[in-house]
Scaffold this motif. Structure first.
Motif, PDB file in Angstrom:
ATOM      1  N   HIS A  86       0.877  -1.176   0.000  1.00  0.00           N
ATOM      2  CA  HIS A  86       0.000   0.000   0.000  1.00  0.00           C
ATOM      3  C   HIS A  86       0.910   1.221   0.000  1.00  0.00           C
ATOM      4  CE1 HIS A  86      -3.325   2.698   0.992  1.00  0.00           C
ATOM      5  NE2 HIS A  86      -2.504   3.262   1.860  1.00  0.00           N
ATOM      6  N   LEU A  87       0.781   2.053  -1.013  1.00  0.00           N
ATOM      7  CA  LEU A  87       1.609   3.251  -1.154  1.00  0.00           C
ATOM      8  C   LEU A  87       0.729   4.486  -1.090  1.00  0.00           C
ATOM      9  CD1 LEU A  87       3.710   2.029  -4.231  1.00  0.00           C
ATOM     10  CD2 LEU A  87       4.355   1.855  -1.828  1.00  0.00           C
ATOM     11  N   GLU A  88       1.215   5.509  -0.387  1.00  0.00           N
ATOM     12  CA  GLU A  88       0.517   6.790  -0.343  1.00  0.00           C
ATOM     13  C   GLU A  88       1.480   7.894  -0.767  1.00  0.00           C
ATOM     14  OE1 GLU A  88      -1.348   7.543   3.396  1.00  0.00           O
ATOM     15  OE2 GLU A  88      -2.400   5.605   3.447  1.00  0.00           O
ATOM     16  N   PHE A  89       0.984   8.799  -1.628  1.00  0.00           N
ATOM     17  CA  PHE A  89       1.801   9.890  -2.148  1.00  0.00           C
ATOM     18  C   PHE A  89       1.143  11.232  -1.850  1.00  0.00           C
ATOM     19  CE2 PHE A  89       2.686   6.234  -4.831  1.00  0.00           C
ATOM     20  CZ  PHE A  89       4.070   6.238  -4.910  1.00  0.00           C
ATOM     21  N   ASP A  90       1.985  12.220  -1.583  1.00  0.00           N
ATOM     22  CA  ASP A  90       1.525  13.601  -1.527  1.00  0.00           C
ATOM     23  C   ASP A  90       1.480  14.108  -2.965  1.00  0.00           C
ATOM     24  OD1 ASP A  90       1.100  16.295  -1.290  1.00  0.00           O
ATOM     25  OD2 ASP A  90       2.877  16.706  -0.072  1.00  0.00           O
ATOM     26  N   ALA A  91       0.276  14.231  -3.510  1.00  0.00           N
ATOM     27  CA  ALA A  91       0.102  14.610  -4.912  1.00  0.00           C
ATOM     28  C   ALA A  91      -0.299  16.064  -5.068  1.00  0.00           C
ATOM     29  CB  ALA A  91      -0.943  13.703  -5.567  1.00  0.00           C
ATOM     30  N   SER A  92      -0.009  16.886  -4.062  1.00  0.00           N
ATOM     31  CA  SER A  92      -0.413  18.291  -4.125  1.00  0.00           C
ATOM     32  C   SER A  92       0.254  19.021  -5.276  1.00  0.00           C
ATOM     33  CB  SER A  92      -0.100  18.994  -2.801  1.00  0.00           C
ATOM     34  OG  SER A  92       1.276  18.868  -2.467  1.00  0.00           O
ATOM     35  N   GLY A  93       1.433  18.567  -5.709  1.00  0.00           N
ATOM     36  CA  GLY A  93       2.125  19.217  -6.816  1.00  0.00           C
ATOM     37  C   GLY A  93       1.882  18.561  -8.160  1.00  0.00           C
ATOM     38  N   VAL A  94       1.044  17.531  -8.194  1.00  0.00           N
ATOM     39  CA  VAL A  94       0.744  16.806  -9.427  1.00  0.00           C
ATOM     40  C   VAL A  94      -0.544  17.353 -10.031  1.00  0.00           C
ATOM     41  CG1 VAL A  94       0.223  14.553 -10.435  1.00  0.00           C
ATOM     42  CG2 VAL A  94       1.876  14.737  -8.559  1.00  0.00           C
ATOM     43  N   PRO A  95      -0.534  17.786 -11.300  1.00  0.00           N
ATOM     44  CA  PRO A  95      -1.794  18.242 -11.910  1.00  0.00           C
ATOM     45  C   PRO A  95      -2.890  17.185 -11.785  1.00  0.00           C
ATOM     46  CG  PRO A  95       0.058  18.804 -13.316  1.00  0.00           C
ATOM     47  CD  PRO A  95       0.602  17.946 -12.207  1.00  0.00           C
ATOM     48  N   GLY A  96      -4.013  17.571 -11.236  1.00  0.00           N
ATOM     49  CA  GLY A  96      -5.110  16.639 -11.005  1.00  0.00           C
ATOM     50  C   GLY A  96      -5.019  15.905  -9.687  1.00  0.00           C
ATOM     51  N   GLY A  97      -3.954  16.148  -8.912  1.00  0.00           N
ATOM     52  CA  GLY A  97      -3.772  15.423  -7.662  1.00  0.00           C
ATOM     53  C   GLY A  97      -4.809  15.724  -6.612  1.00  0.00           C
ATOM     54  N   ALA A  98      -5.494  16.864  -6.733  1.00  0.00           N
ATOM     55  CA  ALA A  98      -6.529  17.221  -5.769  1.00  0.00           C
ATOM     56  C   ALA A  98      -7.929  17.067  -6.338  1.00  0.00           C
ATOM     57  CB  ALA A  98      -6.318  18.660  -5.302  1.00  0.00           C
ATOM     58  N   SER A  99      -8.022  16.676  -7.615  1.00  0.00           N
ATOM     59  CA  SER A  99      -9.340  16.644  -8.256  1.00  0.00           C
ATOM     60  C   SER A  99      -9.583  15.388  -9.081  1.00  0.00           C
ATOM     61  CB  SER A  99      -9.507  17.876  -9.156  1.00  0.00           C
ATOM     62  OG  SER A  99      -8.489  17.906 -10.152  1.00  0.00           O
ATOM     63  N   TYR A 100      -8.733  14.368  -8.933  1.00  0.00           N
ATOM     64  CA  TYR A 100      -8.937  13.155  -9.712  1.00  0.00           C
ATOM     65  C   TYR A 100     -10.231  12.483  -9.288  1.00  0.00           C
ATOM     66  CZ  TYR A 100      -7.124  10.664  -5.586  1.00  0.00           C
ATOM     67  OH  TYR A 100      -6.931  10.172  -4.316  1.00  0.00           O
ATOM     68  N   GLU A 101     -10.715  11.601 -10.145  1.00  0.00           N
ATOM     69  CA  GLU A 101     -11.999  10.945  -9.906  1.00  0.00           C
ATOM     70  C   GLU A 101     -11.802   9.455  -9.650  1.00  0.00           C
ATOM     71  OE1 GLU A 101     -14.261  11.802 -13.362  1.00  0.00           O
ATOM     72  OE2 GLU A 101     -14.332  13.967 -13.001  1.00  0.00           O
ATOM     73  N   ALA A 102     -12.758   8.848  -9.013  1.00  0.00           N
ATOM     74  CA  ALA A 102     -12.706   7.402  -8.795  1.00  0.00           C
ATOM     75  C   ALA A 102     -12.609   6.687 -10.132  1.00  0.00           C
ATOM     76  CB  ALA A 102     -13.946   6.937  -8.041  1.00  0.00           C
ATOM     77  N   GLY A 103     -11.715   5.716 -10.208  1.00  0.00           N
ATOM     78  CA  GLY A 103     -11.496   4.994 -11.451  1.00  0.00           C
ATOM     79  C   GLY A 103     -10.333   5.514 -12.255  1.00  0.00           C
ATOM     80  N   ASP A 104      -9.747   6.659 -11.847  1.00  0.00           N
ATOM     81  CA  ASP A 104      -8.603   7.200 -12.575  1.00  0.00           C
ATOM     82  C   ASP A 104      -7.366   6.336 -12.341  1.00  0.00           C
ATOM     83  OD1 ASP A 104     -10.112   9.188 -13.617  1.00  0.00           O
ATOM     84  OD2 ASP A 104      -9.144  10.842 -12.549  1.00  0.00           O
ATOM     85  N   VAL A 105      -6.362   6.545 -13.207  1.00  0.00           N
ATOM     86  CA  VAL A 105      -5.134   5.750 -13.178  1.00  0.00           C
ATOM     87  C   VAL A 105      -3.940   6.664 -12.950  1.00  0.00           C
ATOM     88  CG1 VAL A 105      -3.618   4.237 -14.534  1.00  0.00           C
ATOM     89  CG2 VAL A 105      -6.114   4.011 -14.717  1.00  0.00           C
ATOM     90  N   ALA A 106      -3.042   6.246 -12.069  1.00  0.00           N
ATOM     91  CA  ALA A 106      -1.787   6.960 -11.843  1.00  0.00           C
ATOM     92  C   ALA A 106      -0.696   6.283 -12.668  1.00  0.00           C
ATOM     93  CB  ALA A 106      -1.419   6.953 -10.367  1.00  0.00           C
ATOM     94  N   TRP A 107      -0.055   7.062 -13.534  1.00  0.00           N
ATOM     95  CA  TRP A 107       1.038   6.548 -14.351  1.00  0.00           C
ATOM     96  C   TRP A 107       2.356   6.926 -13.689  1.00  0.00           C
ATOM     97  CZ3 TRP A 107       0.554   3.326 -18.494  1.00  0.00           C
ATOM     98  CH2 TRP A 107      -0.760   3.120 -18.951  1.00  0.00           C
TER      99      TRP A 107
END
Length: 681
Positions: A236-257
């Motif tokens: 189980h990995l957790e990332f701080d995605a505050s600097g990633v475009p879409g990191g605060a607004s992604y939707e369920a079902g999205d994919v992280a590349w």
């Protein structure tokens, strides 16, 4: 008269692309004016108006077409197309697949049928390459190529006396590389080029999202989910995605590349073998076009090789994805799919660590190209044998079956001292890996959670192999490590209302997107009432927020989840989360533990068995209430078994009309986006 041959590919991992480029190169040696390009990289009008075409296509996911031919495929499916709109096209198709999967070579079969429907004429019988073949995919390709050349040479016979020479030769260079001094300015250029490379390799951005460039995300949590000693390591990995475009607004079902890095030991090993200074700063540019060779007296259907002057562009003129220099038409690279872009300034360490897939398994064309650098006769002969049709069995045993990487091959052929600029041609780009997001931006804002199995296995000769990306991620230390991530939509289509009935099937790590979906719908229902949600403990588990117990009192039916694994005690992922969600009335959970059955019979129980046990519940939700179905997990057997189980339970409903009616209903749900499958190999 010059005959044009267009070679098109649809490729998700690069294999179909390499085959297409190989076909184009061989056709060029037979006198055809040819090029290889992905179907979505050229105007649709050009693709449908060509008179002579070869299509090389793979199949991805649950029978889907590769992303770089999706636009072309959607165009072909238009109902208004005239039935003779491709009457001027003569075509050949070769498909790449694995017969171990349910929808084996589905893309090639669908494309073949549709081209015939639209009036195109088949040049040679469709070819299907199978990874499970005794001689591998290349063993299936060789006889098809023989029939292709026979068909093409009937259209364009070679001049009398022409000799087709397919022996390996040193082609003119594609790139130039010059040493540079390290400085503050070069450090900034290196970082800018690094980010541009990530962006060039990321999947295309959807029109609905203006900014999806990859960016570093700090690793917060790296926790093992499976019990110590269990054969599989799942994290189980957790990332701080505050600097990633879409990191605060992604939707369920999205994919992280995730854009991975190669193992440091492998990088050092290759550097020693090639005599490279890893800290050397270099400038990379496209090589200038080469002058055409002088014609010889005897007609020869090939370009003459030999020593050529390696012209370069001025320093700093980087390899641009928008204006690449291509020495020969048949060598054209597709910037979007192949990752033609290279950082204009870099260190050799960065190139070997983040840009080149040095741990990937080489394909046949690599051995052909490598053979020209061999200075030992025995090594040269062996490489030429591996690259030849007659050596298909040897290639399969040596490379494909044993999953040998480029680093190992260079070690096996030490006389091949390849200049670093030639490595950029020989070794493909390191591609990002996609992981279904296992969290909700509504529940844990600016965080992205992943559920990842660490790839590790033994080859037939007991060599240990590990996945480049998963083993790298598993080795990272939370707090300090940063991982380049981009976020893209997945394949799931969720109901617009969080109260709409939803059935999910996610065995193993296939439960990752289901966790995202359940959390998001729970939060949406809570917000709709102005009520409370849940929180994250920081270790990947959930708990009801203080003073805000999840009651599930929204009037909405609970989401239904079927989860399967081997042992309740060893690999029951997110067990505490499901307990909280079930206790709140927001989830109905059905589990299948295939290796720990309480009945003592020893029979193995899978998710499809649990689906059949809940026939009344499922049929009622689907038929009477229009429930959606989501399926996620391994693409091999599971999607087919699960679909058969749903067909069987729906067939029992009085309104459906037996198996035929159930099949019709499921097909209708496919078309409506109510039955979605996200599968991976």
């Amino acid at each position: 008269m010059v005959h044009h041959l267009d070679v098109y590919y649809g490729s998700e991992t690069g294999t179909a692309q390499e085959v297409a480029e190989y076909v184009a190169a061989m056709a060029g040696r037979r006198g055809f004016d040819t090029a290889a390009a992905s179907l979505d990289s050229v105007p649709i009008s050009h693709a449908v108006e060509c008179s002579l075409a070869v299509f090389v296509v793979s199949t991805t996911g649950d029978g889907e077409v590769p992303s770089n031919m999706s636009t072309f495929w959607r165009f072909l499916l238009r109902r208004g197309l005239p039935k003779d709109c491709l009457a001027n096209m003569c075509f050949a198709i070769f498909g790449l697949g694995d017969s171990g999967y349910t929808k084996y070579n589905a893309t090639a079969r669908k494309l073949h049928a549709r081209l015939l429907q639209l009036g195109a004429v088949e040049l040679v019988e469709r070819g299907l390459g199978d990874d499970q073949s005794p001689r591998g995919m290349w063993g299936d390709l060789d006889p098809w190529l023989a029939s292709l050349w026979a068909g093409l040479l009937q259209i364009k016979p070679l001049p009398e006396g022409t000799v087709v020479d397919d022996t390996p030769r040193l082609e003119p260079p594609v790139f130039s590389m010059t040493p540079a001094e390290a400085s503050d300015s070069s450090s900034a250029e290196i970082e800018a080029g690094r980010r541009e490379f990530w962006d060039s390799m990321a999947p295309p951005r959807p029109a609905t999202r203006s900014d999806g460039a990859p960016a570093p995300a700090r690793l917060l949590v790296n926790r093992r989910l499976t019990a110590e000693g269990h054969f599989q390591d799942v994290r189980h990995l957790e990332f701080d995605a505050s600097g990633v475009p879409g990191g605060a607004s992604y939707e369920a079902g999205d994919v992280a590349w995730v854009h991975p890095s190669n193992n440091a030991s492998a990088v050092e090993t290759l550097a020693v073998a090639m005599g490279l200074d890893l800290d050397q700063v270099v400038r990379i540019a496209p090589a200038l076009p080469q002058p055409k060779p002088v014609a010889t007296d005897a007609p020869v259907a090939r370009e003459e090789g030999g020593a050529v002057a390696e012209g370069t562009q001025p320093p700093g003129a980087g390899v641009s994805a928008t204006a690449p220099v291509r020495p020969r038409r048949q060598q054209r690279r597709d910037p979007q799919q192949a990752g033609f872009f290279l950082p204009p300034v870099s260190t050799l360490r960065l190139l070997l660590t983040e840009v080149l897939d040095i741990s990937g398994t080489p394909r046949r064309s690599f051995f052909e190209r490598l053979s020209v650098f061999a200075t030992e006769d025995e090594e040269k002969e062996k490489l030429e044998e591996l690259a030849s049709p007659a050596g298909a069995d040897l290639l399969y045993e040596y490379a494909t079956r044993e999953k040998r990487g480029y680093v190992e091959v260079f070690g096996d052929f030490p006389s091949c001292k390849v200049p670093p600029e030639r490595l950029l041609e020989l070794v493909p780009r390191l591609r990002p890996r996609g992981f279904s997001i296992a969290s909700s931006a509504l529940e844990t804002p600016s965080q992205v959670h992943l559920c990842m199995a660490v790839v590790s296995f033994r080859t037939p000769y007991k060599r240990l192999r590990t996945g480049v990306c998963s083993s790298w991620l598993a080795s990272l230390t939370p707090g300090a490590a940063e991982v380049p991530i981009s976020i893209r939509p997945g394949t799931f289509k969720l109901p617009q209302s969080p109260s709409h009935p939803l059935i999910m099937v996610g065995p193993g790590t296939g439960v990752a997107p289901m966790r995202s979906v359940v959390l998001e719908r729970w939060r949406q229902r809570q917000q709709g009432l102005g009520g409370a949600g849940v929180g994250s403990s920081g270790d990947g588990s959930l708990w009801p927020s203080p003073g805000r117990p999840g009651t599930g009192a929204t009037g909405a039916p609970p989401d239904t989840l079927f989860f399967g694994c081997r042992f309740r005690e060893k690999d029951f992922f997110y067990e505490q989360d499901w307990e909280v969600l079930s206790a709140s009335g927001n989830l109905s959970l059905f589990t299948a533990f295939s290796r720990s059955n309480p009945d003592g019979t020893g029979s193995r129980v899978y998710v499809q068995h649990r689906i059949r046990e809940q026939a009344s519940l499922i049929a009622g939700l689907v038929v009477d209430h229009g429930a959606n179905i989501l399926v996620s997990g391994s693409a091999k057997q599971m999607p087919r078994d699960v679909r058969e189980a749903f067909r069987d339970v729906l067939a029992e409903h009085e309104k459906v009309g037996g198996e035929a009616g159930a099949d019709s209903l499921l097909k209708a749900m496919d078309r409506q986006g109510r039955y979605c499958v996200e599968a991976w190999s």
